[in-house]
Design an enzyme around this catalytic site. Structure first.
Site, PDB file in Angstrom:
ATOM      1  N   ASN A 121      -7.713   4.853   0.769  1.00 29.90           N
ATOM      2  CA  ASN A 121      -6.454   5.310   1.349  1.00 29.90           C
ATOM      3  C   ASN A 121      -6.295   6.827   1.332  1.00 29.90           C
ATOM      4  O   ASN A 121      -5.504   7.382   2.099  1.00 29.90           O
ATOM      5  CB  ASN A 121      -5.271   4.662   0.624  1.00 29.90           C
ATOM      6  CG  ASN A 121      -5.301   4.921  -0.871  1.00 29.90           C
ATOM      7  OD1 ASN A 121      -6.245   4.516  -1.553  1.00 29.90           O
ATOM      8  ND2 ASN A 121      -4.281   5.567  -1.397  1.00 29.90           N
TER       9      ASN A 121
ATOM     10  N   SER B  90      -1.448  -5.385   4.083  1.00 26.22           N
ATOM     11  CA  SER B  90      -0.049  -4.985   4.139  1.00 26.22           C
ATOM     12  C   SER B  90       0.387  -4.837   5.586  1.00 26.22           C
ATOM     13  O   SER B  90      -0.296  -4.190   6.383  1.00 26.22           O
ATOM     14  CB  SER B  90       0.165  -3.636   3.427  1.00 26.22           C
ATOM     15  OG  SER B  90       0.323  -3.796   2.041  1.00 26.22           O
ATOM     16  N   GLY B  91       1.555  -5.391   5.916  1.00 21.46           N
ATOM     17  CA  GLY B  91       2.053  -5.296   7.276  1.00 21.46           C
ATOM     18  C   GLY B  91       2.355  -3.881   7.709  1.00 21.46           C
ATOM     19  O   GLY B  91       2.097  -3.495   8.853  1.00 21.46           O
ATOM     20  N   HIS B  92       2.873  -3.065   6.802  1.00 21.56           N
ATOM     21  CA  HIS B  92       3.312  -1.736   7.212  1.00 21.56           C
ATOM     22  C   HIS B  92       2.165  -0.742   7.419  1.00 21.56           C
ATOM     23  O   HIS B  92       2.399   0.404   7.776  1.00 21.56           O
ATOM     24  CB  HIS B  92       4.343  -1.169   6.223  1.00 21.56           C
ATOM     25  CG  HIS B  92       3.775  -0.689   4.922  1.00 21.56           C
ATOM     26  ND1 HIS B  92       3.621   0.640   4.630  1.00 21.56           N
ATOM     27  CD2 HIS B  92       3.328  -1.364   3.845  1.00 21.56           C
ATOM     28  CE1 HIS B  92       3.122   0.771   3.411  1.00 21.56           C
ATOM     29  NE2 HIS B  92       2.932  -0.432   2.922  1.00 21.56           N
TER      30      HIS B  92
ATOM     31  N   THR C  23      11.553 -18.084  -0.830  1.00 23.10           N
ATOM     32  CA  THR C  23      11.779 -18.299   0.588  1.00 23.10           C
ATOM     33  C   THR C  23      11.078 -17.238   1.420  1.00 23.10           C
ATOM     34  O   THR C  23      11.232 -16.045   1.163  1.00 23.10           O
ATOM     35  CB  THR C  23      13.293 -18.256   0.900  1.00 23.10           C
ATOM     36  OG1 THR C  23      13.947 -19.275   0.139  1.00 23.10           O
ATOM     37  CG2 THR C  23      13.549 -18.469   2.377  1.00 23.10           C
TER      38      THR C  23
ATOM     39  N   CYS D 283       1.845   6.256  -2.921  1.00 22.89           N
ATOM     40  CA  CYS D 283       2.313   5.523  -4.102  1.00 22.89           C
ATOM     41  C   CYS D 283       2.311   6.382  -5.358  1.00 22.89           C
ATOM     42  O   CYS D 283       2.904   6.027  -6.365  1.00 22.89           O
ATOM     43  CB  CYS D 283       1.433   4.296  -4.328  1.00 22.89           C
ATOM     44  SG  CYS D 283       1.449   3.148  -2.937  1.00 22.89           S
TER      45      CYS D 283
END
Length: 374
Positions: free
Chosen positions: A152, A200-202, A242, A325
């Site tokens: 990254n 990760s979606g983002h 959920t 991060c």
């Protein structure tokens, strides 16, 4: 207007993905676990369709996909979820590298504190893991090898297929943190020797707060993972709670779009990276890492501190000097330290990361502003 060049930290949500998420939130708001009425059934259908869209990226089966909040949670499920199996089989040795994301290093360190033995592979000055050290480190009690696909911070691409070949004669589980590559750099991840893939979606133009873990079966044998928290048994009992159906649907669509467009995206960002590299080379820049992703460029310009450069470029481009991060910790990059880069060069390191939405970069303005710091 500031040009966004920090795609490794997060990507913008594609308009069509945002539209779908918005529609599902307002119109299809059922709980996928409620199967007694059409709202729940419609939500369930959307989740299962998204599962197929995610699986298709790496030619997996939809039943091998569980949804999570992102790669950090996926990484933890793999590493901590293997603990019970490791202790039962007396296989408590883990191999990872010194340049992994903190989402790998911290749960691994936790297990190390609990009595596990961990080998942290060195990397070359180019940022590649030491393959020979990996071979030499494998033991009968090695339960897990966890190596990221694309770093990254530097964008260095690790030799995933070569690692798969080495592990073809070993039973250790192989986990790949593919947050920076999934859907965008469609190479190597289809290798069936990879047991676990975290995404990760983002990082792929979907919303924040959603991701997935792909768990490939070995023949008819499922992985021995157990949940790391409890309450509901959703997602094969491994990720209770959920499901956020709107986010899951958005992730699925983003994966489908990436599957269709990744080849074109690579060509486009490769041109941007080439042009940006040519511009900073005129200023004496040194590139940190080789064999890197077309999406990422990490460089240092002698005499220029990265913090000063970021301030100087404010309002022109948005870039970073490390992992999003850990950027608030003000500690030297553990990735660049592991590569053996000297302190001055580390302090000057800037990460530029491109994406599908990057169209025009003000190279002349960037160069002029950086020259003021020399």
């Amino acid at each position: 207007m500031t040009v966004y060049l920090d795609y490794s930290a997060t990507t913008p949500v594609l308009p069509e993905v945002a539209d779908l998420v918005h529609n599902v939130m307002l119109e299809e708001y059922g709980n996928a676990g409620s199967r007694t009425h059409e709202y729940g059934l419609n939500a369930k259908r959307m989740v299962e369709f998204a599962r197929t869209q995610v699986a298709t990226v790496v030619n997996a089966d939809k039943t091998e996909v569980i949804f999570t909040s992102g790669a950090t949670e996926s990484n933890n499920i793999v590493i901590l979820g293997l603990r019970e199996f490791a202790e039962k089989t007396n296989k408590k040795h883990i191999i990872t590298s010194k340049i992994e994301h903190k989402a790998i290093l911290e749960p691994v360190n936790y297990l190390e504190q609990q009595g596990f033995d961990v080998t942290y592979l060195d990397v070359t000055p180019d940022g590649q893991i030491n393959i020979e050290q990996l071979k030499a480190s494998l033991r009968d009690d090695t339960v897990l090898v966890s190596i990221m696909h694309i770093n990254n911070e530097t964008g260095v691409i690790q030799p995933i297929n070569e690692i798969c070949h080495i592990l073809s004669v070993h039973n250790a589980y192989f986990h790949v943190d593919a947050a920076q590559s999934f859907g965008k750099y469609p190479f190597d991840l289809e290798n069936k020797r990879i047991d676990f893939i975290s995404i990760s979606g983002h990082k792929i133009y979907a919303p924040k707060g959603v991701g997935a873990l792909i768990m490939r079966r070995r023949g008819y044998t499922k992985s021995p993972l157990v949940p790391i928290y409890y309450g509901g048994g959703q997602e094969k009992g491994l990720r209770p709670g959920t499901l956020a159906t709107p986010l899951v649907a958005g992730l699925g669509l983003a994966c489908e779009i990436a599957t269709k467009n990744s080849s074109e995206w690579i060509k486009e960002v490769a041109v941007l990276k080439y042009e940006f590299t040519a511009m900073i080379t005129e200023l004496g820049a040194v590139i940190n890492g080789t064999n890197t992703s077309p999406y990422v460029l990490n460089f240092s310009i002698p005499g220029i501190n990265s913090e000063a450069a970021i301030v100087q470029l404010k309002g022109i481009i948005a870039v970073s000097n490390g992992s999003a991060c850990t950027s608030n910790s003000y500690t030297p990059s553990h990735v660049l330290v592991a590569m053996g880069i000297d302190e001055e060069r580390i302090n000057g390191a800037i990460r530029v990361s491109f994406g599908a939405c990057t169209k025009k970069i003000p190279y002349r303005d960037i160069q002029n502003q950086l020259k003021k710091l020399l």
